[in-house]
Design a protein around this motif. Structure first.
Motif, short mmCIF file in Angstrom:
data_model
loop_
_atom_site.label_atom_id
_atom_site.label_comp_id
_atom_site.label_asym_id
_atom_site.label_seq_id
_atom_site.Cartn_x
_atom_site.Cartn_y
_atom_site.Cartn_z
N UNK A 38 0.91 -1.11 0.02
CA UNK A 38 -0.04 0.37 0.22
C UNK A 38 1.21 1.27 -0.22
N UNK A 39 2.08 1.13 0.49
CA UNK A 39 2.87 2.23 0.79
C UNK A 39 2.78 3.44 1.94
N UNK A 40 1.63 2.69 2.29
CA UNK A 40 1.79 2.77 3.86
C UNK A 40 1.30 2.37 5.11
N UNK A 41 0.73 2.45 6.12
CA UNK A 41 0.48 1.49 7.11
C UNK A 41 -0.92 2.34 7.83
N UNK A 42 -1.46 0.92 8.54
CA UNK A 42 -2.43 1.65 8.79
C UNK A 42 -3.18 1.15 10.52
N UNK A 43 -4.40 1.27 10.65
CA UNK A 43 -4.43 1.93 12.43
C UNK A 43 -5.60 0.58 12.42
N UNK A 44 -5.94 0.67 12.94
CA UNK A 44 -7.43 -0.02 13.76
C UNK A 44 -8.46 1.13 14.09
N UNK A 45 -9.55 1.48 12.99
CA UNK A 45 -10.75 1.96 13.37
C UNK A 45 -11.57 1.49 14.35
N UNK A 46 -11.56 2.23 15.35
CA UNK A 46 -12.43 1.60 16.40
C UNK A 46 -12.25 0.83 17.29
N UNK A 47 -10.56 1.26 18.14
CA UNK A 47 -10.10 0.67 18.63
C UNK A 47 -8.84 1.78 19.43
N UNK A 48 -9.35 2.00 20.58
CA UNK A 48 -8.74 3.68 20.71
C UNK A 48 -7.33 2.25 21.49
N UNK A 49 -6.04 2.99 20.72
CA UNK A 49 -4.86 3.53 20.96
C UNK A 49 -4.40 2.60 20.32
N UNK A 50 -4.79 2.23 19.58
CA UNK A 50 -3.94 1.01 18.38
C UNK A 50 -4.05 1.67 16.85
#
Length: 118
Positions: free
Chosen positions: A106-118
């Protein structure tokens, strides 16, 4: 650019939902992935509506997020908080794996939408 943002949002929502699904499966023996994804989405919206409040926002947002989990799953506030902690740990593990595999693609990193602090 827009397509990349949409892909990042969808992947982050699915990862957040998977983390909540894993957590709810372990803590409450509830196994419904679509329910977990909706919980992640509602929890993220609740977080976004409260986290901006000066001084107490992050604490209030965490309480509201646990409240969303408590509303969406059977059990007590303690059970919801445990689901939250386990979801956070699951999200960290999932993000490590997802970003190791998809990050270079993808060329970028993703987070975890809907889980605070992740």
């Amino acid at each position: 650019m827009v397509l990349g943002s949409i892909v990042a949002f969808v992947v982050a929502l699915l990862v957040g939902g998977l983390a909540i699904y894993i957590s709810a499966s372990v803590v409450m023996d509830v196994q419904d992935y679509s329910h977990a994804v909706v919980t992640a989405l509602v929890g993220a919206i609740a977080w976004g509506l409260t986290a901006w409040i000066p001084l107490f926002g992050p604490i209030l947002a965490l309480i509201v997020w646990v409240g969303v989990v408590n509303w969406r799953y059977p059990g007590s506030w303690v059970d919801a908080a445990i689901i939250g902690v386990v979801a956070w740990l699951a999200a960290l593990a999932l993000l490590f794996a997802v970003n190791a595999v998809l990050g270079p693609v993808l060329g970028f990193s993703v987070g975890a939408f809907g889980v605070p602090g992740a």
